[in-house]
Design a protein around this motif. Structure first.
Motif, short mmCIF file in Angstrom:
data_model
loop_
_atom_site.label_atom_id
_atom_site.label_comp_id
_atom_site.label_asym_id
_atom_site.label_seq_id
_atom_site.Cartn_x
_atom_site.Cartn_y
_atom_site.Cartn_z
N LEU A 98 0.81 -1.22 0.00
CA LEU A 98 0.00 0.00 0.00
C LEU A 98 0.85 1.27 0.00
CD1 LEU A 98 -3.01 -0.62 2.38
CD2 LEU A 98 -2.89 -0.80 -0.08
N ARG A 100 2.61 4.30 -1.13
CA ARG A 100 2.58 5.17 -2.31
C ARG A 100 2.42 6.62 -1.86
NH1 ARG A 100 -3.53 3.38 -3.23
NH2 ARG A 100 -2.66 1.32 -3.01
N GLU A 129 -10.45 4.53 6.88
CA GLU A 129 -11.76 3.96 7.17
C GLU A 129 -12.66 3.91 5.93
OE1 GLU A 129 -10.58 6.87 8.02
OE2 GLU A 129 -12.10 8.31 8.63
N TYR A 131 -14.00 2.38 2.62
CA TYR A 131 -14.01 1.14 1.86
C TYR A 131 -14.83 1.39 0.61
CZ TYR A 131 -12.32 -1.56 5.87
OH TYR A 131 -11.58 -2.07 6.90
N MET A 132 -14.24 1.23 -0.56
CA MET A 132 -15.02 1.41 -1.79
C MET A 132 -14.39 0.63 -2.93
SD MET A 132 -14.17 5.35 -2.60
CE MET A 132 -13.06 6.15 -1.49
N PRO A 134 -12.83 -0.02 -6.68
CA PRO A 134 -11.89 0.81 -7.43
C PRO A 134 -12.58 1.79 -8.39
CG PRO A 134 -11.29 -1.51 -7.60
CD PRO A 134 -12.56 -1.45 -6.84
N PRO B 45 -17.50 -6.17 -4.53
CA PRO B 45 -16.34 -5.63 -5.25
C PRO B 45 -15.09 -5.65 -4.38
CG PRO B 45 -17.73 -3.87 -4.46
CD PRO B 45 -18.44 -5.13 -4.11
N PRO B 46 -13.89 -5.68 -5.00
CA PRO B 46 -12.66 -5.52 -4.21
C PRO B 46 -12.54 -4.07 -3.76
CG PRO B 46 -12.15 -5.65 -6.54
CD PRO B 46 -13.62 -5.89 -6.42
N ASP B 47 -11.63 -3.81 -2.82
CA ASP B 47 -11.43 -2.45 -2.32
C ASP B 47 -10.40 -1.73 -3.18
OD1 ASP B 47 -11.77 -0.42 -0.15
OD2 ASP B 47 -9.62 -0.78 0.06
N TYR B 48 -10.53 -0.40 -3.27
CA TYR B 48 -9.60 0.35 -4.13
C TYR B 48 -8.17 0.32 -3.62
CZ TYR B 48 -9.34 4.46 -1.04
OH TYR B 48 -9.10 5.31 0.01
N GLN B 49 -7.99 0.11 -2.31
CA GLN B 49 -6.63 0.05 -1.76
C GLN B 49 -6.19 -1.38 -1.46
OE1 GLN B 49 -6.14 2.56 1.63
NE2 GLN B 49 -5.58 4.28 0.36
N GLN B 50 -7.06 -2.11 -0.74
CA GLN B 50 -6.64 -3.43 -0.26
C GLN B 50 -6.78 -4.50 -1.32
OE1 GLN B 50 -9.09 -4.39 3.21
NE2 GLN B 50 -9.41 -2.20 3.37
N MET B 57 -12.60 -8.93 5.87
CA MET B 57 -13.39 -8.04 6.72
C MET B 57 -14.74 -8.63 7.09
SD MET B 57 -15.93 -5.30 6.03
CE MET B 57 -15.78 -5.07 4.31
N SER B 188 -15.62 2.34 10.53
CA SER B 188 -16.17 2.63 9.21
C SER B 188 -17.70 2.57 9.18
CB SER B 188 -15.66 1.62 8.19
OG SER B 188 -14.28 1.73 8.03
N SER B 196 -18.75 4.90 6.25
CA SER B 196 -17.86 5.33 5.18
C SER B 196 -17.46 4.12 4.36
CB SER B 196 -16.62 6.00 5.74
OG SER B 196 -15.89 5.07 6.50
N ILE B 197 -18.37 3.14 4.34
CA ILE B 197 -18.11 1.92 3.59
C ILE B 197 -19.15 1.82 2.49
CG2 ILE B 197 -19.33 0.67 5.44
CD1 ILE B 197 -17.81 -1.79 4.68
N ASN B 198 -18.71 1.43 1.31
CA ASN B 198 -19.61 1.37 0.17
C ASN B 198 -20.76 0.40 0.41
OD1 ASN B 198 -20.23 0.07 -2.73
ND2 ASN B 198 -19.70 2.22 -2.89
N GLU B 200 -22.28 -1.69 -1.40
CA GLU B 200 -22.09 -3.04 -1.94
C GLU B 200 -21.30 -3.92 -0.98
OE1 GLU B 200 -21.10 -3.47 -6.30
OE2 GLU B 200 -21.15 -1.30 -6.08
N MET B 201 -20.50 -3.28 -0.12
CA MET B 201 -19.74 -4.04 0.88
C MET B 201 -20.50 -4.10 2.20
SD MET B 201 -16.06 -2.37 0.26
CE MET B 201 -15.22 -2.50 -1.31
#
Lengths: 144, 240
Positions: A98, A100, A129, A131-132, A134, B45-50, B57, B188, B196-198, B200-201
């Motif tokens: 992670l 960057r 915190e 989560y979304m 991409p 969906p996967p997470d944009y960072q993890q 989770m 979250s 603050s979690i989408n 879909e998750m």
């Protein structure tokens, strides 16, 4: 009525006991505040008086365009910022995935006060915190 | 009003009442957990960072919530026992740690497996992780106290008092990420400004958590029934 009083007495005893334990815990945690924090921000790091090279952690965001790899790609030099102060970090080893620009990181190591360089022995990435998926992140970035 | 509830304080009656509830819990929990896991592992969906590691989770967060909820339950049952002195309260409270400690262990293990790819370490001594480890030890302590004083009213009292002392740890766990800077990210889902979690998750997480909560109730109801049966046998055999 006597029975009611007995229960009230037990209740107030429990309440008093619980409050006193809570208060004691509060003072202990308050006194240990400095020790419980997982990392110092760069500003806090500069405030600290100690000269000796203590093993500490410093955390913040990786400053934009501050990441420089050495020619052999093993050593890396970057800056950690809390948007007030920045600290220069030297590190040799494997960075987390992670890692960057603009990512929250925590570096473990010793701060060299004279050279103003933080010699990191370990670098950890911080997740936030949010989560979304991409695609949504991409859409948000484009809107900016 | 309270008098009307007294008849449910009879352990025999209580055992009969929870029988159907227990089964409803189990047969709702299993499909919910299955659906939650399938959506969580394959369709969310996967997470944009993890990336894909975010799927841990769904297990980690739901068992963490149950670990905390279980303690809140123990705390209130202990307080009720100490005020009203109904043995059924402490009998129920004493059956919870055995189940809750499993969820605490699942939380710690899955969190650790998530930490390695995300943070770059299996374990750090930050406020959130340390206070959660303390919760594991408190559960262990409660189990040992129960074992040490089995069938003794002193055991009931020590258990209740210890669980009330340990309850201080619960707000510390919840707010550790806000009070101190930690490596663990802040909340979250349960937070002032909304999740603050989408979505879909959030949906599979909620399905999983409901399933795990019902499974938890099934497990403690089963334990409570056997504890009541055990007491009955003990009482009958002490008669001759």
């Amino acid at each position: 009525m006597v029975l009611k009083n007995k229960k009230l007495k037990r209740f107030s005893f429990l309440l008093a006991a619980f409050l006193s334990i809570a208060l004691a815990t509060f003072f202990v945690l308050k006194a240990l505040d400095e020790k419980i924090v997982f990392f110092y921000t760069p500003s806090k790091l500069f405030e600290k008086e100690e000269d000796k090279m203590q093993y500490i952690r410093v955390g913040g965001l990786v400053k934009e365009k501050s990441i420089n790899f050495s020619d052999d790609g093993l050593k890396v030099n970057f800056m950690i910022t809390d948007n007030k102060n920045t600290v220069n970090v030297m590190f040799e080893g494997i960075l987390p995935d992670l890692f960057r620009e603009n990512q929250g990181v925590v570096a473990e190591g010793r701060f060299n006060k004279e050279k103003k360089i933080f010699m990191a022995e370990k670098v950890l990435a911080k997740h936030d915190e949010n989560y979304m998926p991409p695609e949504i992140h991409k859409a948000l970035e484009e809107e900016k | 009003m309270l008098r009307k509830l007294h008849k449910y304080a009879n352990p025999n009656k209580f055992s009969l009442i929870i029988m159907p509830i227990k089964n409803v819990c189990l047969y709702t929990a299993l499909p919910l957990i299955a659906i939650g896991l399938i959506i969580g592992l394959f369709f969310s969906p996967p997470d944009y960072q993890q990336g894909e590691t975010v799927r841990i989770m769904y297990i980690h967060v739901s068992s963490a919530w149950i670990s905390l909820f279980a303690y809140v339950l123990i705390f209130f049952l202990s307080v009720f026992y100490l005020i009203w002195k109904f043995p059924l309260f402490v009998l129920m409270a004493k059956e919870i740690p055995f189940v809750a400690i499993i969820f605490t262990l699942i939380t710690l293990i899955t969190g650790s497996l998530w930490g390695k790819p995300t943070w770059g370490t299996y374990w750090v001594w930050d406020a959130r992780l340390t206070s959660f480890l303390i919760l594991l030890f408190i559960y262990l302590g409660l189990i040992f106290i129960d074992k040490a004083f089995k069938y003794n009213v002193n055991g009931d009292l020590s258990f209740s008092y210890l669980s009330i002392i340990g309850a201080i740890n619960i707000p510390i766990i919840k707010f550790s990420v806000d009070w101190w800077n930690t490596l663990h990210q802040p909340a979250s889902v349960i937070r002032a400004s909304g999740p603050s979690i989408n979505i879909e998750m959030l949906i599979p997480l909620m399905i999983m958590s409901t399933g795990v909560l019902l499974l938890f109730f099934y497990l403690i109801f089963t334990n409570i029934q056997s504890a009541i049966a055990e007491k009955k046998i003990l009482f009958l055999s002490s008669k001759d």
